[in-house]
Motif scaffolding. Structure first.
Motif, PDB file in Angstrom:
ATOM      1  N   ILE A 109      13.396  19.002  35.707  1.00 48.72           N
ATOM      2  CA  ILE A 109      14.026  18.013  34.834  1.00 48.72           C
ATOM      3  C   ILE A 109      13.466  16.635  35.158  1.00 48.72           C
ATOM      4  O   ILE A 109      13.399  16.238  36.315  1.00 48.72           O
ATOM      5  CB  ILE A 109      15.557  17.999  35.018  1.00 48.72           C
ATOM      6  N   LEU A 110      13.048  15.904  34.123  1.00 50.91           N
ATOM      7  CA  LEU A 110      12.642  14.510  34.266  1.00 50.91           C
ATOM      8  C   LEU A 110      13.660  13.658  33.515  1.00 50.91           C
ATOM      9  O   LEU A 110      13.778  13.740  32.288  1.00 50.91           O
ATOM     10  CB  LEU A 110      11.242  14.282  33.687  1.00 50.91           C
ATOM     11  N   ALA A 111      14.412  12.831  34.250  1.00 47.49           N
ATOM     12  CA  ALA A 111      15.487  12.044  33.650  1.00 47.49           C
ATOM     13  C   ALA A 111      15.156  10.563  33.691  1.00 47.49           C
ATOM     14  O   ALA A 111      14.700  10.041  34.711  1.00 47.49           O
ATOM     15  CB  ALA A 111      16.805  12.307  34.369  1.00 47.49           C
ATOM     16  N   GLY A 112      15.405   9.887  32.580  1.00 45.90           N
ATOM     17  CA  GLY A 112      15.193   8.446  32.484  1.00 45.90           C
ATOM     18  C   GLY A 112      16.500   7.716  32.290  1.00 45.90           C
ATOM     19  O   GLY A 112      17.587   8.291  32.412  1.00 45.90           O
ATOM     20  N   LYS A 113      16.413   6.448  31.938  1.00 42.93           N
ATOM     21  CA  LYS A 113      17.622   5.629  31.863  1.00 42.93           C
ATOM     22  C   LYS A 113      18.557   6.076  30.741  1.00 42.93           C
ATOM     23  O   LYS A 113      19.749   5.772  30.768  1.00 42.93           O
ATOM     24  CB  LYS A 113      17.270   4.156  31.688  1.00 42.93           C
ATOM     25  N   GLY A 114      18.038   6.844  29.792  1.00 39.98           N
ATOM     26  CA  GLY A 114      18.904   7.380  28.744  1.00 39.98           C
ATOM     27  C   GLY A 114      19.885   8.412  29.261  1.00 39.98           C
ATOM     28  O   GLY A 114      20.810   8.805  28.551  1.00 39.98           O
ATOM     29  N   ALA A 115      19.708   8.847  30.516  1.00 38.41           N
ATOM     30  CA  ALA A 115      20.642   9.799  31.130  1.00 38.41           C
ATOM     31  C   ALA A 115      21.711   9.090  31.958  1.00 38.41           C
ATOM     32  O   ALA A 115      22.544   9.741  32.587  1.00 38.41           O
ATOM     33  CB  ALA A 115      19.881  10.789  32.006  1.00 38.41           C
ATOM     34  N   LYS A 116      21.698   7.760  31.972  1.00 36.89           N
ATOM     35  CA  LYS A 116      22.731   7.035  32.716  1.00 36.89           C
ATOM     36  C   LYS A 116      24.091   7.354  32.131  1.00 36.89           C
ATOM     37  O   LYS A 116      24.281   7.411  30.925  1.00 36.89           O
ATOM     38  CB  LYS A 116      22.472   5.526  32.664  1.00 36.89           C
ATOM     39  N   GLY A 117      25.044   7.570  32.997  1.00 38.37           N
ATOM     40  CA  GLY A 117      26.374   7.961  32.545  1.00 38.37           C
ATOM     41  C   GLY A 117      26.525   9.458  32.402  1.00 38.37           C
ATOM     42  O   GLY A 117      27.612   9.944  32.087  1.00 38.37           O
ATOM     43  N   ALA A 118      25.443  10.204  32.626  1.00 35.22           N
ATOM     44  CA  ALA A 118      25.489  11.660  32.475  1.00 35.22           C
ATOM     45  C   ALA A 118      25.171  12.354  33.793  1.00 35.22           C
ATOM     46  O   ALA A 118      24.697  13.488  33.799  1.00 35.22           O
ATOM     47  CB  ALA A 118      24.514  12.099  31.386  1.00 35.22           C
ATOM     48  N   ARG A 119      25.454  11.683  34.922  1.00 35.43           N
ATOM     49  CA  ARG A 119      25.092  12.248  36.225  1.00 35.43           C
ATOM     50  C   ARG A 119      25.674  13.634  36.420  1.00 35.43           C
ATOM     51  O   ARG A 119      24.954  14.579  36.794  1.00 35.43           O
ATOM     52  CB  ARG A 119      25.573  11.327  37.358  1.00 35.43           C
ATOM     53  N   ASP A 120      26.962  13.802  36.198  1.00 40.34           N
ATOM     54  CA  ASP A 120      27.616  15.094  36.467  1.00 40.34           C
ATOM     55  C   ASP A 120      27.049  16.200  35.591  1.00 40.34           C
ATOM     56  O   ASP A 120      26.783  17.316  36.067  1.00 40.34           O
ATOM     57  CB  ASP A 120      29.126  14.979  36.276  1.00 40.34           C
ATOM     58  N   SER A 121      26.855  15.912  34.304  1.00 41.51           N
ATOM     59  CA  SER A 121      26.303  16.914  33.389  1.00 41.51           C
ATOM     60  C   SER A 121      24.872  17.275  33.759  1.00 41.51           C
ATOM     61  O   SER A 121      24.467  18.443  33.677  1.00 41.51           O
ATOM     62  CB  SER A 121      26.352  16.398  31.945  1.00 41.51           C
TER      63      SER A 121
END
Length: 566
Positions: A208-220
């Motif tokens: 998985i490559l996560a960027g700032k658009g994943a902020k607020g989705a840490r648990d998911s």
């Protein structure tokens, strides 16, 4: 009957939108607006900066930290022009900012009057919404539209206001609109979810490559990774979404990233990109099946070919996918790179313990890790300091901001000013190179003036060190990178803050401990090794040969062998 002046109405509307401060420098074409702010100083603070660029960078940083609208202003001509760099930072990092630009009076427009600039064209490229206000009655409507556009399109709105408009009274019957923003959750189409399900259930080596658009989705994000047995790699703007010391984390990717992340990407058979439009595609897998999740459909497949695009909110989409995983892999791929990551952290720890003089930059980050609170604000400037922070600082719940896409030098101090205003009870650090700090160092007095305790750590090597390294990798001789620096610690004292100069490794931690316990803005001037290169986690053959060419040029410049000093 009393009628409200346009400038007063504008400030009242900004307060309705939740704006509580504006960064700017007073001047003749915005003095009427400044008066409207003054009359509302209990609700709307004016933060006087020493350069409009610092104000725009602070506004962008405030938006990055809080998600709320950052507001800055400047006079016609030079003030408006100075705003541009910070506004482009907001545009490229996709955060909501409102810029208020003064203009000459309406009857003087088009006459080549003093300080008149074609502001409509000046701001055309940077703005998602730009409007020149031509009447008092027009102003309330366009204020709402500008703020709404900045929030909805995550970008810069610009209001160009001729000097006579704010003093005019709004006639009764002027158009009235609402200071409200309506948003909705976005979920992908079912057929796209079904395609993603098939790929995920076949994945043997998912990443998985996560960027700032994943902020607020840490648990998911973590739940999906656990279900898939997939390591998580973060882009630089996404640093901190998952704690760096989490067992699923492989750190960052690219020239600033980790070796385990680079190698895992090369081996992966399935890539899940979440909230990122990662530009450095050479670090992505060549043959992996790719799923791209982004709220903005225009970003999906923009830079890298994808097999499935999921246009939706990251948290909702990740939760949907997690429930569809039925046949996870055996976990061998994850375990392999978890082991490598443990080795990686051990090597970095050894670098942070280096007792050399001049001080190794990594040693400074290791000391910062010991004093930074779990919820500290970290404003990181651009340059080698970005590399050291990206690799060595283990984010947990801190907030991390930098100039991600524009990568503009000078963002560190304005970001710290914004951080202290946004979170007055938290630790705030600006981590800067000497080149970046000097671009905006005049606004250290702004922190002193407004009593904004913060710690500015300046990596002082008398070099534009990243450019030095880039020249060397290209095979060129170093040129134009030397800096003539003042004593930054003395400068802090002169400005009314506190300064510490550190030249020995053992003095770093005590200086940081004193700085964070103080109640004034502080500069820690750390003399670091200019020759400590921010080497990539994985060095290419081209980089090695380029550096070898550089060494030859250094030895034989102008046909003369340079002898080392005695």
């Amino acid at each position: 009957m009393f009628r409200k002046k346009a400038g007063d109405a504008m400030m009242d509307m900004l307060i309705e939108w939740g704006v509580d401060h504006i960064y700017g420098m007073p001047g003749d074409s915005i003095n009427s607006l400044i008066e409207s702010i003054r009359k509302r100083k209990e609700q709307l603070n004016f933060v006087q900066v020493r350069h409009e660029e610092a104000g725009a960078l602070a506004a962008a940083s405030y938006a990055k930290l809080t998600g709320k609208l950052g507001v800055c202003m400047g006079i016609a001509g030079p003030g408006a022009i100075h705003l541009l760099n910070g506004l482009y930072d907001a545009k490229l990092d996709k955060v909501p900012v409102l810029a208020i630009a003064g203009q000459v009076e309406t009857d003087l427009m088009g006459s080549d009057f003093f300080q008149e600039v074609d502001l409509a064209n000046l701001f055309k490229d940077v703005a998602v919404y730009s409007q020149t206000v031509m009447s008092a009655e027009q102003l309330p409507t366009v204020v709402n539209q500008a703020v709404r556009a900045a929030y909805d399109k995550k970008g810069v709105s610009v209001l160009i206001i001729p000097d006579d408009i704010p003093k005019m009274e709004i006639e009764r019957g002027a158009r009235v609109t609402s200071s409200t923003l309506v948003q909705s959750d976005q979920i992908p189409q079912q057929q796209d979810i079904q395609q993603a399900e098939k790929l995920l259930n076949k994945a043997e080596k998912p990443i998985i490559l996560a960027g700032k658009g994943a902020k607020g989705a840490r648990d998911s994000l973590i739940r999906l990774a656990e279900k898939l047995n997939a390591p998580i790699v973060l882009t630089l703007p996404g640093k901190g979404i998952v704690p760096d010391d989490h067992p699923l984390s492989l750190g960052g990717l690219g020239l600033l990233g980790t070796k385990p992340a680079t190698l895992a990407m090369e081996e992966a058979d399935t890539l899940i990109m979440v909230g990122t439009s990662f530009p450095f595609t050479g670090f992505l897998p060549e043959n992996a099946k790719t799923i791209h999740i982004d709220k903005d459909p225009s970003q999906i497949g923009k830079r890298y070919p994808v097999d499935v695009g999921l246009a939706g909110d990251s948290e909702l989409t990740l939760s949907m996918l997690t429930g569809l995983i039925q046949t996870p892999n055996d976990g061998a791929f994850l375990q392999k790179y978890q082991s490598q990551m443990n080795d990686w952290w051990t090597r970095l720890k050894e670098q942070e313990a280096d007792n050399s003089v001049p001080i190794k930059p990594q040693r400074v980050i290791g000391a910062l890790q010991q004093v930074a609170a779990d919820d500290a604000i970290l404003s990181v400037d651009v340059g080698n300091v970005t590399v050291w922070m990206a690799r060595h600082f283990k984010m947990r719940n801190q907030k991390f901001i930098t100039s991600g896409w524009l990568a503009t030098l000078g963002c560190g101090l304005p970001g710290a000013i914004a951080g202290r205003i946004a979170y007055p009870h938290k630790q705030v650090f600006a981590i800067c190179g000497d080149g970046g700090f000097q671009m905006m160092m005049n606004d250290f007095v702004t922190a002193v003036k407004y009593d904004l305790p913060m710690v500015c750590i300046v990596f002082n090597n008398h070099k534009i060190a990243m450019i030095k390294f880039e020249q060397e990798v290209m095979g060129n001789a170093e040129f134009g990178t030397n800096l003539q620096n003042p004593d930054f610690a003395r400068y802090a004292d002169i400005c009314g803050g506190i300064g510490y100069r550190v030249e020995h490794p053992d003095d770093i931690l005590p200086a940081l401990e004193k700085a964070v316990s103080g109640r004034k803005p502080c500069i820690i001037d750390v003399v670091v090794d200019a020759n400590e290169a921010p080497l990539p986690a994985k060095i290419t053959f081209a980089q090695m040969t380029g550096y070898a060419r550089h060494m030859v040029k250094e030895l034989f410049q102008e046909g003369t062998i340079h002898k080392p000093p005695l």
